[in-house]
Structure formats: structure tokens, C-alpha cells
Scaffold this motif. Structure first.
Motif, PDB file in Angstrom:
ATOM      1  N   ASN A 152     -44.039  25.839 -13.917  1.00  0.00           N
ATOM      2  CA  ASN A 152     -43.609  27.053 -14.611  1.00  0.00           C
ATOM      3  C   ASN A 152     -42.620  27.872 -13.786  1.00  0.00           C
ATOM      4  N   GLY A 153     -42.203  27.329 -12.618  1.00  0.00           N
ATOM      5  CA  GLY A 153     -41.236  28.002 -11.770  1.00  0.00           C
ATOM      6  C   GLY A 153     -41.830  28.891 -10.705  1.00  0.00           C
ATOM      7  N   GLU A 154     -43.156  29.050 -10.712  1.00  0.00           N
ATOM      8  CA  GLU A 154     -43.826  29.908  -9.731  1.00  0.00           C
ATOM      9  C   GLU A 154     -43.929  29.187  -8.387  1.00  0.00           C
ATOM     10  N   GLN A 185     -52.124   6.564 -22.379  1.00  0.00           N
ATOM     11  CA  GLN A 185     -51.826   7.857 -21.766  1.00  0.00           C
ATOM     12  C   GLN A 185     -50.390   7.795 -21.258  1.00  0.00           C
ATOM     13  N   SER A 186     -49.625   8.858 -21.486  1.00  0.00           N
ATOM     14  CA  SER A 186     -48.203   8.824 -21.172  1.00  0.00           C
ATOM     15  C   SER A 186     -47.775  10.032 -20.365  1.00  0.00           C
ATOM     16  N   LEU A 187     -46.798   9.801 -19.476  1.00  0.00           N
ATOM     17  CA  LEU A 187     -46.208  10.835 -18.630  1.00  0.00           C
ATOM     18  C   LEU A 187     -44.708  10.884 -18.898  1.00  0.00           C
ATOM     19  N   GLU A 188     -44.157  12.092 -18.874  1.00  0.00           N
ATOM     20  CA  GLU A 188     -42.732  12.295 -19.095  1.00  0.00           C
ATOM     21  C   GLU A 188     -42.143  13.060 -17.914  1.00  0.00           C
ATOM     22  N   LYS A 189     -40.961  12.652 -17.477  1.00  0.00           N
ATOM     23  CA  LYS A 189     -40.313  13.245 -16.305  1.00  0.00           C
ATOM     24  C   LYS A 189     -39.963  14.714 -16.530  1.00  0.00           C
ATOM     25  N   VAL A 190     -40.113  15.520 -15.465  1.00  0.00           N
ATOM     26  CA  VAL A 190     -39.705  16.916 -15.481  1.00  0.00           C
ATOM     27  C   VAL A 190     -38.875  17.194 -14.219  1.00  0.00           C
ATOM     28  N   THR A 191     -38.277  18.363 -14.178  1.00  0.00           N
ATOM     29  CA  THR A 191     -37.586  18.779 -12.962  1.00  0.00           C
ATOM     30  C   THR A 191     -38.620  19.009 -11.863  1.00  0.00           C
ATOM     31  N   TRP A 192     -38.345  18.472 -10.674  1.00  0.00           N
ATOM     32  CA  TRP A 192     -39.368  18.441  -9.618  1.00  0.00           C
ATOM     33  C   TRP A 192     -38.823  19.030  -8.328  1.00  0.00           C
ATOM     34  N   TRP A 193     -39.619  19.884  -7.733  1.00  0.00           N
ATOM     35  CA  TRP A 193     -39.247  20.487  -6.456  1.00  0.00           C
ATOM     36  C   TRP A 193     -39.061  19.430  -5.365  1.00  0.00           C
ATOM     37  N   GLY A 194     -39.786  18.287  -5.473  1.00  0.00           N
ATOM     38  CA  GLY A 194     -39.843  17.297  -4.403  1.00  0.00           C
ATOM     39  C   GLY A 194     -38.668  16.346  -4.345  1.00  0.00           C
TER      40      GLY A 194
END
Length: 527
Positions: free
Chosen positions: A126-128, A224-233
Motif C-alpha cells: 500500500n506504499g507504507e 491458487q494464483s499470484l500476480e506480479k506487483v511493483t516491488w521494493w526489492g
């Protein structure tokens, strides 16, 4: 350099410590991986290919009901949660520990003070910003004595000590006693960091993590599925490369995974078992393998009146040749077990005499205990290798004149009740240290103690082992612990598994790891 690291280096140079054991011990103390390799005069192998972004990976894996991470009791649950929830520490195939959310840590010479340094720039989805107080919140959650919380057992030193937030990136842990396993335990699949707003419900319902993916589908028993997000790492670790990861549940029959691979419906299997190993190679898929201390614990529940008498447990243990179970259950792909749940691959393993097989003695003990005519029921999951292994145990007992019936259950029923069966086979994942497993599985009252074993002498020796960081010294106590488990006939532990994964030749970065951990950000598909 930490005084214990210097001691371990001398032990390695004198031939008393293997390369892997040295790396495990010194990195747990806080020595960086590059420095540890420098001390050995070698360097880690660097990746050669440049990853390519994009694509969807479909991997066969059981899809289990998700839960509060601290309550997760199967690695498949942890692997789905790792998509968006991250660990403090990572355990690597070479035996080293590296920081993930942690940049580094320092353990005092007396083992009573552990300082944790959080990486800069970590962001929740959430950007925190993630701050040290968020980590402290998780440590306090891990310490709570709630039902099924396996982490409470490994946080005793923290429970008896104090957690202090120094600033936004630093925590100081004052421990109630020295604990050689804390860093290793922080790498386990249930030690994932949740946001302070998390309420303990299904974490996929309102997911908020810091990881590279987010859950978009959670159909237990299906997909079960995962979708890419913007990541700090990304600047630190690289990736994530895949747009999406689908975990496809095909049941426990290996043939269904093979058929799906042949039909082009999946790109990888989480674990290749039984005859599928050869069939997958014939298909042109690429294998990766790892030696592991993963095992099947064929254990006795001592709260069950049938197994309260040690003579009964000893009799069943004496009638089974573990080598036969290794050959039948996993095609000989592993190391013969010694009925004490500490592996030669774990650096605190102590060599004790191999277990004996003595059928006349087994029959005499059963008669003496009044169970010569008893019919025992051995329960297992319907997963092929686990069922075959328990079949091999039951067949040997029946051949010895001990009547055993088999009960083979589907996953949903077995997983919901795995702690309760009187005589059953339970899959245990690898932990870096043997003493970790002993504390989780055999300490009196532990949340994961499925045997009901309770022995004050064992608990006292375990406390001593937990406080010893030196290799030679801890092995002496480990020999005592292993001997108690053997003499009390707590379980038949037939083998240590070699793990295999097959995947399409396009898949990169997803070699199977000894702990079965999935590192989603490292996976990618070549053109």
C-alpha cells in the motif's frame, strides 16, 4: 570477527567441520556470505543468463487452505504465502543464511543479545514504509501461546527476554537464554512478516504484504494464483520476472501430473516422485535435485492407550528394516534413517549406533506387553511415496507376525487431523538444524508434538543443546537426545529424502531447494 566464527574456521581447517557446516554456522552468527566464502578462499557461483520478463508459470502443487502464517504447518501453505509475505532471513542450498528483510544481524559473544538491522526502503504494497516496530509486532505475535502456533516453541528465548525498538530500522533482542537456533527459525516457512493491520483471518481475503506478488485466485484443492506487483526489492534482489504464477492441484497421484505435463497443461512440478522421475526425463523435462533432511516420520501417538507402553513401540520399531522402506518408498533416493529425526546433513548431527532389526525380540516384547494378538492401524496420506513407505512398514510388521491394517486417506481428511492418529506417517520438511526439529516435534507440550512424547530428561538436554553454539560441544548433547528418542522408540524414521523437481527446459531460477522454499522473484521463462 566473532570469536565463534574464528573457532569454526579452525575446526574447518583441521578437518573437523565440513564446508557446508562451516557456512551454516558462521552465517547464523551474522558473518556475511561473501566474507564466509572469503574465509574459505572460494566465492559463490554467479548466475550466467540474463533473465527475461513476462509469462505465466503453471506449477503442479497441492493447494491447501491458507491461514495465519504462524499457524502454517505445511510447506505448500508457506509457498503460496511467500508470494506476498516475506521472511526476515533466507536459508540457502549451500547452507548459508542471508538477510531478506533483514540487512544484517549481530549476535553477542555470550549469545544473549541479538541486534537486527532492517533493510532500507522496504515498502508494504500500500506504499507504507516497513519499520522496525512492524517487525517487533510480528515477533510478539510469534511468542503468543495460541493453539497451533509452532513459532511459540522456537521463541522461548525471546519470550523470556525483551524486545526493544531502537529506531525505524533497528531492534535489540535481549534473550532469556542463549539460543543457537533463532536465526535459523526466522527462515522457516511460517516465519513470514505480516502487516500490523492483519487480523489473523485468511490472509488472501484482504492481502497486504511486502512481497513481489499478490494473490488473485484461491480455490483450495484446485488452483491458487499470484500476480506480479511493483516491488521494493527489485533493486536489491532483481525480479520479479513472471507476470503470473498458477499453482495447479492435480491430486496426489503422480500419473495425473505426468499426464498434465504430456498434454502441455503445466510447466513444472513442485516435487517429482516415484516412477515419474524417469518418465519426466523421457518427456524432455529438466531435473533439479537436492539432498535434504526432509523425511517421513512413522510415529506413535503416546497419548493413545495402544502406544503408551514403550514395549509396544519398541517392538514395532525392532521389526522394521529402514533400508527396505527407503528402497520401496522412494526408490532408494535418499539416506537410510536412524529413528531419531536428526540428519547427517544437519551440522549438529551426532553419529550413534545404527538401529537394530530383531524380529524375535519384537515378538517377545509384544507378548510381554499383552499386545501379541492386537491389530494395529497405520494411517497415511494417499500421496504415492508416503503410501508406499507406510505399505513397506506394514508389510514388514505383518511378515513378523504383527497384524497391521492400512488406512490411506485423501489430503483434505488427513491434513485436517494429522496430529491425532495413533500410528501414522507424517511428512516433515527440512530445517537447517537438527535441534530445531527436536524442539518443534518432541519437546513436552510443543504445538507440533504429534507423538505426545514427554520426557523431562529429554527436555533438559534439549535446553542445554539450544544454548550451545559450538559444533563439537552441541554434538555431544545431540548424541544424548538422539539416544533418548531411540530408546523411547518415539518413531520409525526410515529415510532422508533426496528431492527432485522437473520442469520445462524454458524454466530458469526454480531449482528445487532442500527446504522446498519457492523464491518467486527468481523464476523466469526463457523464450
Amino acid at each position: 570477527m566473532h570469536i565463534l566464527a574464528r573457532r569454526h574456521l579452525r575446526d574447518h581447517q583441521n578437518g573437523r567441520l565440513s564446508r557446508r557446516e562451516f557456512l551454516t554456522r558462521v552465517t547464523a552468527l551474522g558473518v556475511s556470505v561473501p566474507l564466509a566464502y572469503d574465509l574459505l578462499g572460494t566465492a559463490p557461483v554467479a548466475a550466467q543468463e540474463a533473465p527475461v520478463a513476462g509469462g505465466t508459470l503453471r506449477m503442479q502443487m497441492p493447494t491447501l487452505a491458507l491461514c495465519d502464517p504462524r499457524l502454517a504447518d505445511w510447506p505448500e501453505i508457506g509457498n503460496m504465502l511467500r508470494g506476498w509475505l516475506e521472511p526476515l532471513v533466507t536459508y540457502n542450498a549451500d547452507g548459508t543464511f542471508t538477510g531478506h528483510l533483514l540487512e544484517r544481524w549481530e549476535l553477542s559473544e555470550d549469545g544473549l543479545h541479538l541486534r537486527l538491522h532492517l533493510r532500507p526502503g522496504i515498502l508494504w504494497q500500500n506504499g507504507e514504509p516497513m519499520v522496525a516496530e512492524h517487525v517487533a509486532h510480528n515477533l510478539r505475535r510469534w511468542c503468543e501461546p495460541v493453539p497451533r502456533n509452532g513459532l511459540a516453541a522456537v521463541m522461548e528465548a525471546v519470550i523470556q527476554g525483551q524486545i526493544e525498538v531502537v529506531d525505524d530500522r533497528m531492534l535489540d533482542l535481549t534473550l532469556g537464554f542463549p539460543d543457537a537456533t533463532l536465526i535459523a527459525s526466522m527462515s522457516d516457512y511460517n516465519a513470514l512478516i505480516v502487516h500490523p493491520s492483519y487480523d489473523g483471518a485468511d490472509p488472501a481475503v484482504n492481502p497486504l504484504g511486502s512481497g513481489p506478488y499478490r494473490p488473485i485466485l484461491n480455490e483450495v484443492g484446485k488452483m491458487q494464483s499470484l500476480e506480479k506487483v511493483t516491488w521494493w526489492g527489485t533493486p536489491v534482489f532483481g525480479g520479479p520476472w513472471l507476470d503470473r504464477i498458477d499453482y495447479v492441484d492435480l491430486g496426489t497421484a503422480p500419473m495425473r501430473a505426468l499426464e498434465a505435463a504430456q498434454a502441455g497443461l503445466i510447466d513444472a512440478v513442485d516435487q517429482t516422485v516415484a516412477d515419474n522421475i524417469r518418465a519426466m526425463e523421457d518427456l524432455g523435462w529438466v531435473a533439479s535435485q537436492a539432498e535434504s533432511s526432509a523425511t517421513l516420520a512413522v510415529r506413535f501417538q503416546q497419548q493413545d492407550p495402544t502406544f503408551a507402553d514403550r514395549r509396544v513401540r519398541q517392538a514395532l520399531q525392532l521389526a522394521v528394516d529402514n533400508g527396505i522402506v527407503l528402497d520401496i518408498g522412494v526408490n532408494g533416493l535418499g539416506i537410510r534413517g536412524e529413528n531419531h529425526h536428526v540428519s547427517p546433513l544437519q551440522p549438529d548431527y551426532a553419529r550413534v549406533d545404527p538401529p537394530a532389526t530383531d524380529i524375535p525380540a519384537a515378538q517377545a516384547l509384544l507378548a510381554e506387553a499383552g499386545f501379541a494378538e492386537h491389530t494395529f492401524i497405520l494411517t497415511s496420506l494417499d500421496d504415492t511415496w508416503q503410501a508406499l513407505s507406510c505399505d513397506a512398514v506394514a508389510a514388514q510388521l505383518n511378515d513378523a507376525g504383527i497384524t497391521v491394517q492400512r488406512q490411506i486417506l485423501p489430503g483434505a481428511e488427513y491434513w485436517a487431523n494429522w496430529r491425532s492418529y495413533g500410528f501414522s506417517g507424517t511428512y516433515w520438511n527440512m530445517r537447517p538444524l537438527g535441534v530445531q526439529v527436536l524442539r518443534l516435534a518432541y519437546r513436552s507440550g510443543s504445538a507440533w508434538n504429534e507423538t505426545g512424547f514427554s520426557n523431562p530428561d529429554f527436555d533438559k538436554a534439549l535446553d542445554r543443546a539450544l544454548g550451545i553454539a559450538g559444533a563439537t560441544e552441541r554434538q555431544k548433547v545431540m548424541a544424548e537426545l538422539e539416544t533418548i528418542l531411540r530408546e523411547e522408540a518415539v518413531l520409525i524414521q526410515p529415510f532422508w529424502r533426496s528431492l527432485t523437481r522437473h520442469a520445462t527446459p524454458r524454466l530458469r531460477g526454480a531449482a528445487i531447494l532442500p527446504t522446498l522454499e519457492h523464491r518467486h522473484h527468481e523464476w523466469w521463462l526463457a523464450p
